[in-house]
Design a protein around this motif. Structure first.
Motif, PDB file in Angstrom:
ATOM      1  N   ALA A  91      48.028  48.490   2.377  1.00 19.01           N
ATOM      2  CA  ALA A  91      46.790  47.707   2.501  1.00 19.01           C
ATOM      3  C   ALA A  91      45.781  48.484   3.336  1.00 19.01           C
ATOM      4  O   ALA A  91      46.144  49.146   4.312  1.00 19.01           O
ATOM      5  CB  ALA A  91      47.078  46.354   3.140  1.00 19.01           C
ATOM      6  N   THR A  92      44.521  48.369   2.965  1.00 21.64           N
ATOM      7  CA  THR A  92      43.428  49.022   3.683  1.00 21.64           C
ATOM      8  C   THR A  92      42.403  47.966   4.063  1.00 21.64           C
ATOM      9  O   THR A  92      42.004  47.153   3.220  1.00 21.64           O
ATOM     10  CB  THR A  92      42.769  50.116   2.830  1.00 21.64           C
ATOM     11  N   ALA A  93      41.991  47.979   5.327  1.00 18.99           N
ATOM     12  CA  ALA A  93      41.017  47.009   5.823  1.00 18.99           C
ATOM     13  C   ALA A  93      40.009  47.737   6.711  1.00 18.99           C
ATOM     14  O   ALA A  93      40.349  48.712   7.384  1.00 18.99           O
ATOM     15  CB  ALA A  93      41.710  45.893   6.606  1.00 18.99           C
ATOM     16  N   TRP A  94      38.775  47.235   6.702  1.00 23.84           N
ATOM     17  CA  TRP A  94      37.697  47.787   7.521  1.00 23.84           C
ATOM     18  C   TRP A  94      37.266  46.716   8.516  1.00 23.84           C
ATOM     19  O   TRP A  94      36.830  45.628   8.125  1.00 23.84           O
ATOM     20  CB  TRP A  94      36.516  48.220   6.668  1.00 23.84           C
TER      21      TRP A  94
ATOM     22  N   LYS B 225      38.818  51.772  10.304  1.00 27.71           N
ATOM     23  CA  LYS B 225      39.562  51.664   9.049  1.00 27.71           C
ATOM     24  C   LYS B 225      41.051  51.581   9.378  1.00 27.71           C
ATOM     25  O   LYS B 225      41.606  52.468  10.022  1.00 27.71           O
ATOM     26  CB  LYS B 225      39.284  52.868   8.152  1.00 27.71           C
ATOM     27  N   ILE B 226      41.692  50.502   8.935  1.00 28.90           N
ATOM     28  CA  ILE B 226      43.100  50.259   9.221  1.00 28.90           C
ATOM     29  C   ILE B 226      43.887  50.411   7.922  1.00 28.90           C
ATOM     30  O   ILE B 226      43.519  49.837   6.887  1.00 28.90           O
ATOM     31  CB  ILE B 226      43.317  48.857   9.807  1.00 28.90           C
ATOM     32  N   THR B 227      44.953  51.187   7.986  1.00 26.59           N
ATOM     33  CA  THR B 227      45.858  51.373   6.854  1.00 26.59           C
ATOM     34  C   THR B 227      47.271  51.050   7.312  1.00 26.59           C
ATOM     35  O   THR B 227      47.720  51.551   8.350  1.00 26.59           O
ATOM     36  CB  THR B 227      45.799  52.804   6.316  1.00 26.59           C
ATOM     37  N   LEU B 228      47.968  50.210   6.559  1.00 30.62           N
ATOM     38  CA  LEU B 228      49.335  49.830   6.904  1.00 30.62           C
ATOM     39  C   LEU B 228      50.120  49.567   5.637  1.00 30.62           C
ATOM     40  O   LEU B 228      49.550  49.423   4.552  1.00 30.62           O
ATOM     41  CB  LEU B 228      49.335  48.596   7.819  1.00 30.62           C
ATOM     42  N   ARG B 229      51.463  49.502   5.796  1.00 32.24           N
ATOM     43  CA  ARG B 229      52.341  49.285   4.656  1.00 32.24           C
ATOM     44  C   ARG B 229      53.268  48.109   4.902  1.00 32.24           C
ATOM     45  O   ARG B 229      53.586  47.783   6.048  1.00 32.24           O
ATOM     46  CB  ARG B 229      53.175  50.542   4.357  1.00 32.24           C
TER      47      ARG B 229
ATOM     48  N   TYR C  60      56.451  45.567   2.492  1.00 29.36           N
ATOM     49  CA  TYR C  60      57.365  45.571   1.352  1.00 29.36           C
ATOM     50  C   TYR C  60      56.895  44.687   0.200  1.00 29.36           C
ATOM     51  O   TYR C  60      57.631  44.514  -0.778  1.00 29.36           O
ATOM     52  CB  TYR C  60      58.756  45.136   1.807  1.00 29.36           C
ATOM     53  N   SER C  61      55.702  44.118   0.294  1.00 29.91           N
ATOM     54  CA  SER C  61      55.137  43.340  -0.807  1.00 29.91           C
ATOM     55  C   SER C  61      53.619  43.321  -0.639  1.00 29.91           C
ATOM     56  O   SER C  61      53.107  43.450   0.489  1.00 29.91           O
ATOM     57  CB  SER C  61      55.693  41.912  -0.822  1.00 29.91           C
ATOM     58  N   PRO C  62      52.870  43.170  -1.727  1.00 28.97           N
ATOM     59  CA  PRO C  62      51.408  43.110  -1.596  1.00 28.97           C
ATOM     60  C   PRO C  62      50.943  41.944  -0.739  1.00 28.97           C
ATOM     61  O   PRO C  62      50.000  42.091   0.056  1.00 28.97           O
ATOM     62  CB  PRO C  62      50.940  42.978  -3.050  1.00 28.97           C
ATOM     63  N   LYS C  63      51.581  40.796  -0.881  1.00 30.50           N
ATOM     64  CA  LYS C  63      51.189  39.625  -0.099  1.00 30.50           C
ATOM     65  C   LYS C  63      51.393  39.868   1.384  1.00 30.50           C
ATOM     66  O   LYS C  63      50.540  39.521   2.214  1.00 30.50           O
ATOM     67  CB  LYS C  63      51.992  38.410  -0.567  1.00 30.50           C
ATOM     68  N   GLN C  64      52.536  40.452   1.737  1.00 33.16           N
ATOM     69  CA  GLN C  64      52.817  40.720   3.148  1.00 33.16           C
ATOM     70  C   GLN C  64      51.867  41.771   3.721  1.00 33.16           C
ATOM     71  O   GLN C  64      51.475  41.693   4.892  1.00 33.16           O
ATOM     72  CB  GLN C  64      54.265  41.170   3.312  1.00 33.16           C
ATOM     73  N   ALA C  65      51.480  42.739   2.913  1.00 32.44           N
ATOM     74  CA  ALA C  65      50.530  43.749   3.379  1.00 32.44           C
ATOM     75  C   ALA C  65      49.182  43.112   3.719  1.00 32.44           C
ATOM     76  O   ALA C  65      48.570  43.435   4.752  1.00 32.44           O
ATOM     77  CB  ALA C  65      50.359  44.835   2.319  1.00 32.44           C
ATOM     78  N   VAL C  66      48.712  42.199   2.874  1.00 33.87           N
ATOM     79  CA  VAL C  66      47.443  41.505   3.149  1.00 33.87           C
ATOM     80  C   VAL C  66      47.588  40.617   4.384  1.00 33.87           C
ATOM     81  O   VAL C  66      46.675  40.548   5.224  1.00 33.87           O
ATOM     82  CB  VAL C  66      47.021  40.681   1.923  1.00 33.87           C
TER      83      VAL C  66
ATOM     84  N   ALA D 212      40.859  42.679   2.680  1.00 31.02           N
ATOM     85  CA  ALA D 212      41.840  43.771   2.659  1.00 31.02           C
ATOM     86  C   ALA D 212      42.170  44.137   1.211  1.00 31.02           C
ATOM     87  O   ALA D 212      42.332  43.259   0.350  1.00 31.02           O
ATOM     88  CB  ALA D 212      43.101  43.362   3.404  1.00 31.02           C
ATOM     89  N   TYR D 213      42.276  45.426   0.950  1.00 29.81           N
ATOM     90  CA  TYR D 213      42.505  45.926  -0.410  1.00 29.81           C
ATOM     91  C   TYR D 213      43.914  46.474  -0.527  1.00 29.81           C
ATOM     92  O   TYR D 213      44.362  47.271   0.311  1.00 29.81           O
ATOM     93  CB  TYR D 213      41.496  47.026  -0.741  1.00 29.81           C
TER      94      TYR D 213
END
Length: 299
Positions: A46-49, A118-122, A124-130, A238-239
């Motif tokens: 996920a990427t967030a600004w 700019k924040i980038t993190l990982r 184990y699922s798209p929902k959890q990343a958001v 968040a993308y």
């Protein structure tokens, strides 16, 4: 030409001669890549600004931001802060999800764009990343709101004070206007009010005071508007891409192919070297006897 140098044509001949070892090593590496692709748990990125909040009515010469950019970066990297983030979405700090969040969190400061972070993190699922991206921003926003509470309260109190002074000045001006236009009327109000000449002089001074108060009120209102005073928040949602960031199939197969070719070539060369060493080694138990000289013939 030295005998210990290896040329491409020699390498090609070695690969043709030892093709079984080359193919075996290549297939073994590709099988390992396939097994890893099947076993590895996908990770979504996920990427967030983040826009840092500010109070526009800060004293002159001071940074209106809730926190300087460098301090925000240090705060986001604190383990207690990250633990509060994962706990806010119902995770324990000792889980694999929390460990992946702390390990994958990357910060890219953009000082000339707001500033932004700019924040980038990982996860184990798209929902959890958001969820983790939003929780990170929410935790930072809550801290900044506590920091901004005092200067924001002072700025609003100052605006209310200026508004009250402006109302009082307007009421005084109305009385002065009435006194300046009343003339020499013989009533109680006229006797208690200042004379027309004095009222005109006071009216001019009061108009300047009202103008100054109106400018101060307008400036404070602009600085407290959403343009100059705002909370820490996400600039955009968040993308998360529609494919996992890890494992990357194209990258993994490309790396596996290159590694397999390298190890296969290395195995073929090593096998050929062993074969040549065995062929040139003398047979044990046999020794070469020197030939006896032929005696010379005499008459």
């Amino acid at each position: 030409m030295e005998q210990n140098e290896i040329y491409l044509i020699d390498t090609w001949r070695i690969l043709l001669r030892e093709w079984k070892w080359f193919v075996t090593m290549l297939v073994l590496v590709l099988v390992c890549v396939f097994a890893f692709m099947r076993v590895a748990r996908p990770q979504w990125e996920a990427t967030a600004w983040v826009q840092i909040g500010q109070v526009g009515a800060a004293p002159p010469g001071q940074d209106p931001k809730a926190e300087p950019l460098a301090r925000v970066l240090e705060r986001l990297q604190l383990v207690p802060f990250q633990d509060d983030v994962v706990q806010s979405i119902g995770l324990l700090p000792t889980t694999r999800e929390a460990h992946l969040y702390r390990k994958s969190l990357k910060l890219d400061p953009l000082p000339y764009a707001g500033p932004l972070v700019k924040i980038t993190l990982r996860a184990y699922s798209p929902k959890q990343a958001v969820q983790l991206a939003n929780a990170t921003v929410d935790q930072l926003e809550a801290i900044h709101q506590r920091i901004e509470a005092t200067p924001l309260a002072h700025a609003r109190a100052r605006l209310d004070e200026v508004q009250a002074e402006l109302q009082a000045a307007l009421a005084d001006r109305d009385r002065l206007v009435q006194a300046a236009t009343s003339g020499n009327k013989d009533d109680a109000a006229s006797k208690s009010a200042p004379g027309p000449m004095l009222a005109s002089a006071l009216l001019s001074s009061k108009n300047e005071e009202i103008h100054t108060l109106q400018q101060t009120k307008s400036d404070l209102a602009d600085r407290l508007s959403a343009t100059y005073t705002y909370d820490t928040s996400l600039m955009w949602p968040a993308y998360v891409p529609d494919h996992p960031a890890f494992p990357n199939p194209v990258l993994m197969w490309a790396v596996g192919m290159v590694l397999g070719l390298f190890l296969g070539t290395l195995a073929a060369i090593a096998r050929n070297a062993l074969r040549r060493a065995a062929a040139t080694q003398p047979v044990w138990g046999k020794s070469i006897q020197p030939k006896k000289p032929i005696p010379a013939l005499t008459d």
